[in-house]
Motif scaffolding. Structure first.
Motif, PDB file in Angstrom:
ATOM      1  N   GLN A   1       0.814  -1.218   0.000  1.00 24.15           N
ATOM      2  CA  GLN A   1       0.000   0.000   0.000  1.00 24.15           C
ATOM      3  C   GLN A   1       0.851   1.273   0.000  1.00 24.15           C
ATOM      4  O   GLN A   1       0.340   2.364   0.222  1.00 24.15           O
ATOM      5  CB  GLN A   1      -0.943   0.003   1.198  1.00 24.15           C
ATOM      6  CG  GLN A   1      -1.967  -1.113   1.170  1.00 24.15           C
ATOM      7  CD  GLN A   1      -2.794  -1.102  -0.107  1.00 24.15           C
ATOM      8  OE1 GLN A   1      -3.291  -0.059  -0.523  1.00 24.15           O
ATOM      9  NE2 GLN A   1      -2.924  -2.267  -0.733  1.00 24.15           N
TER      10      GLN A   1
ATOM     11  N   CYS B   1     -10.571  -2.372  16.431  1.00 25.17           N
ATOM     12  CA  CYS B   1      -9.702  -1.271  16.850  1.00 25.17           C
ATOM     13  C   CYS B   1     -10.361  -0.485  17.977  1.00 25.17           C
ATOM     14  O   CYS B   1     -11.575  -0.244  17.942  1.00 25.17           O
ATOM     15  CB  CYS B   1      -9.419  -0.317  15.686  1.00 25.17           C
ATOM     16  SG  CYS B   1      -8.440  -1.026  14.355  1.00 25.17           S
TER      17      CYS B   1
ATOM     18  N   ASN C   1      -7.442   7.090  18.561  1.00 22.68           N
ATOM     19  CA  ASN C   1      -7.051   7.155  17.154  1.00 22.68           C
ATOM     20  C   ASN C   1      -7.456   5.894  16.394  1.00 22.68           C
ATOM     21  O   ASN C   1      -6.879   5.569  15.369  1.00 22.68           O
ATOM     22  CB  ASN C   1      -5.537   7.366  17.055  1.00 22.68           C
ATOM     23  CG  ASN C   1      -5.109   8.695  17.654  1.00 22.68           C
ATOM     24  OD1 ASN C   1      -5.287   9.750  17.054  1.00 22.68           O
ATOM     25  ND2 ASN C   1      -4.573   8.647  18.852  1.00 22.68           N
TER      26      ASN C   1
ATOM     27  N   GLY D   1     -10.089   5.273  14.632  1.00 24.41           N
ATOM     28  CA  GLY D   1     -10.617   5.521  13.296  1.00 24.41           C
ATOM     29  C   GLY D   1      -9.514   5.617  12.261  1.00 24.41           C
ATOM     30  O   GLY D   1      -9.626   5.049  11.168  1.00 24.41           O
ATOM     31  N   GLU D   2      -8.436   6.316  12.608  1.00 15.77           N
ATOM     32  CA  GLU D   2      -7.308   6.434  11.685  1.00 15.77           C
ATOM     33  C   GLU D   2      -6.685   5.067  11.432  1.00 15.77           C
ATOM     34  O   GLU D   2      -6.362   4.705  10.296  1.00 15.77           O
ATOM     35  CB  GLU D   2      -6.265   7.395  12.251  1.00 15.77           C
ATOM     36  CG  GLU D   2      -5.042   7.546  11.352  1.00 15.77           C
ATOM     37  CD  GLU D   2      -3.986   8.468  11.942  1.00 15.77           C
ATOM     38  OE1 GLU D   2      -2.899   8.560  11.340  1.00 15.77           O
ATOM     39  OE2 GLU D   2      -4.251   9.084  12.988  1.00 15.77           O
TER      40      GLU D   2
ATOM     41  N   ALA E   1      -8.135   2.168  11.701  1.00 15.97           N
ATOM     42  CA  ALA E   1      -9.070   1.349  10.931  1.00 15.97           C
ATOM     43  C   ALA E   1      -8.985   1.676   9.445  1.00 15.97           C
ATOM     44  O   ALA E   1      -8.987   0.783   8.598  1.00 15.97           O
ATOM     45  CB  ALA E   1     -10.491   1.556  11.451  1.00 15.97           C
ATOM     46  N   ARG E   2      -8.913   2.949   9.131  1.00 20.99           N
ATOM     47  CA  ARG E   2      -8.821   3.340   7.721  1.00 20.99           C
ATOM     48  C   ARG E   2      -7.514   2.838   7.110  1.00 20.99           C
ATOM     49  O   ARG E   2      -7.495   2.367   5.963  1.00 20.99           O
ATOM     50  CB  ARG E   2      -8.924   4.867   7.593  1.00 20.99           C
ATOM     51  CG  ARG E   2     -10.324   5.411   7.878  1.00 20.99           C
ATOM     52  CD  ARG E   2     -10.431   6.876   7.539  1.00 20.99           C
ATOM     53  NE  ARG E   2      -9.611   7.712   8.411  1.00 20.99           N
ATOM     54  CZ  ARG E   2     -10.009   8.187   9.586  1.00 20.99           C
ATOM     55  NH1 ARG E   2     -11.217   7.906  10.047  1.00 20.99           N
ATOM     56  NH2 ARG E   2      -9.211   8.958  10.314  1.00 20.99           N
ATOM     57  N   LEU E   3      -6.439   2.930   7.862  1.00 18.84           N
ATOM     58  CA  LEU E   3      -5.134   2.485   7.379  1.00 18.84           C
ATOM     59  C   LEU E   3      -5.140   0.976   7.120  1.00 18.84           C
ATOM     60  O   LEU E   3      -4.691   0.501   6.080  1.00 18.84           O
ATOM     61  CB  LEU E   3      -4.072   2.855   8.420  1.00 18.84           C
ATOM     62  CG  LEU E   3      -2.602   2.597   8.101  1.00 18.84           C
ATOM     63  CD1 LEU E   3      -1.751   3.570   8.898  1.00 18.84           C
ATOM     64  CD2 LEU E   3      -2.189   1.175   8.438  1.00 18.84           C
TER      65      LEU E   3
ATOM     66  N   ALA F   1      -7.754  -0.968   6.706  1.00 22.51           N
ATOM     67  CA  ALA F   1      -8.742  -1.329   5.687  1.00 22.51           C
ATOM     68  C   ALA F   1      -8.140  -1.281   4.289  1.00 22.51           C
ATOM     69  O   ALA F   1      -8.557  -2.035   3.403  1.00 22.51           O
ATOM     70  CB  ALA F   1      -9.954  -0.412   5.780  1.00 22.51           C
ATOM     71  N   THR F   2      -7.155  -0.418   4.066  1.00 18.94           N
ATOM     72  CA  THR F   2      -6.513  -0.355   2.752  1.00 18.94           C
ATOM     73  C   THR F   2      -5.783  -1.651   2.426  1.00 18.94           C
ATOM     74  O   THR F   2      -5.523  -1.944   1.257  1.00 18.94           O
ATOM     75  CB  THR F   2      -5.516   0.823   2.666  1.00 18.94           C
ATOM     76  OG1 THR F   2      -4.430   0.601   3.583  1.00 18.94           O
ATOM     77  CG2 THR F   2      -6.189   2.142   2.972  1.00 18.94           C
TER      78      THR F   2
ATOM     79  N   GLN G   1     -13.563  -3.123  12.485  1.00 23.11           N
ATOM     80  CA  GLN G   1     -14.597  -2.470  13.286  1.00 23.11           C
ATOM     81  C   GLN G   1     -13.938  -1.628  14.369  1.00 23.11           C
ATOM     82  O   GLN G   1     -13.018  -2.107  15.044  1.00 23.11           O
ATOM     83  CB  GLN G   1     -15.493  -3.496  13.984  1.00 23.11           C
ATOM     84  CG  GLN G   1     -16.315  -4.377  13.089  1.00 23.11           C
ATOM     85  CD  GLN G   1     -17.212  -5.290  13.898  1.00 23.11           C
ATOM     86  OE1 GLN G   1     -18.067  -4.836  14.664  1.00 23.11           O
ATOM     87  NE2 GLN G   1     -17.014  -6.590  13.753  1.00 23.11           N
TER      88      GLN G   1
END
Length: 285
Positions: free
Chosen positions: A22, A134, A138, A140-141, A143-145, A147-148, A154
């Motif tokens: 990524q 998670c 932080n 949410g950050e 999780a986004r990382l 998810a990539t 969750q």
């Protein structure tokens, strides 16, 4: 992001490759006894291998801890002393929830952003697509990382330790089911009934897991006596097949405990909440 992995086992190697794919720069691994597989991966990624946390961590923007849970807090503490303020630290270990909270408090003192990440599947089977939980400010950050990399993620709480607690609760069910599956299928195989057994069990697939579990709990108290007798007979069948009833013996104890509790304090509830409150009440002297 410039990324380092603390722990170079299967999990560390998996996420190093996923993150590198990524666009992350995998700068280094921390592993005191690197395997040949880790050495080969590090060479391919152009990453160094260090035996312990040290000043080499200073440039890392992302640190991923993938060590044994018993070592997680000590290694986190040692790493925080060298990480830059603002670095993101993902603890993917199976550490005690309280250890996660202690690690987060130490991280906050150093300005490091700590996230509790629980792996809720088998990385050896699903790789970076394994589901994750998670928790933390932080989360949410993180999780986004993650998810990539292809992981279903969750966010389950604002406090580190929340994800670890849920993972361990999940383990009560999954590891208990795994142990019972071993005893059940070994016995069925000895009797030549494994395929037939799966057909007999197919009704369990018809309803949602939540409905099945809550139905079991609601009816457990009232039917504990009869079900205890079935467990005793099932153990006798296992013994006849030459299979030791290790887990099922504990199941019998669970039913007998409920029977004793029922004699001391009769149950009059009806709902799942009623049953859980009754079952979870402290035992009377």
């Amino acid at each position: 992001m410039k990324t380092i992995l603390i722990g170079g086992g299967m999990v560390g190697q998996c996420y190093a490759q996923a993150l590198q794919a990524q666009g992350h720069t995998i700068a280094a691994f921390c592993d005191h006894a690197p395997s040949d597989a880790l050495r080969a991966l590090a060479a391919r990624l152009g990453a160094a291998i260090h035996a312990a946390p040290g000043p080499w961590l200073a440039d890392a923007e992302l640190a991923v801890s993938a060590v044994f849970g018993t070592a997680a807090l000590d290694l986190a503490h040692a790493s925080f002393a060298h990480l830059q303020a603002g670095a993101l630290y993902l603890d993917m270990t199976t550490a005690d929830p309280q250890a996660m909270r202690e690690a987060e408090a130490l991280a906050r003192q150093r300005g490091v952003r700590f996230v509790d990440v629980a792996i809720t599947g088998a990385v050896n089977l699903s790789g970076a697509h394994t589901p994750l939980l998670c928790a933390g400010a932080n989360a949410g950050e993180a999780a986004r990382l993650l998810a990539t990399c292809g992981a279903p993620v969750q966010v389950v709480g604002d406090q580190p330790g929340d994800a670890a607690e849920l993972k361990l609760l999940r383990s009560i069910f999954t590891k208990g089911l795994e142990a019972l599956a071993v005893e059940c299928l070994v016995t069925a195989e000895r009797k030549g009934l494994r395929e037939t057994l799966f057909r007999v069990l197919s009704d369990i697939d018809q309803g949602p897991l939540r409905e099945t579990m809550e139905s079991m709990v609601r009816t457990h108290i009232v039917h504990a006596g009869r079900r205890r007798n079935e467990v005793v007979e099932a153990q006798r069948q296992m013994e006849m097949a030459g299979v030791p009833a290790i887990v099922l013996a504990g199941v019998q104890q669970r039913f007998e405990h409920t029977l004793a509790q029922q004699q001391a304090r009769p149950y009059a509830g009806q709902t799942t909440a009623d049953a859980l409150a009754w079952l979870g009440a402290p035992a009377r002297p």
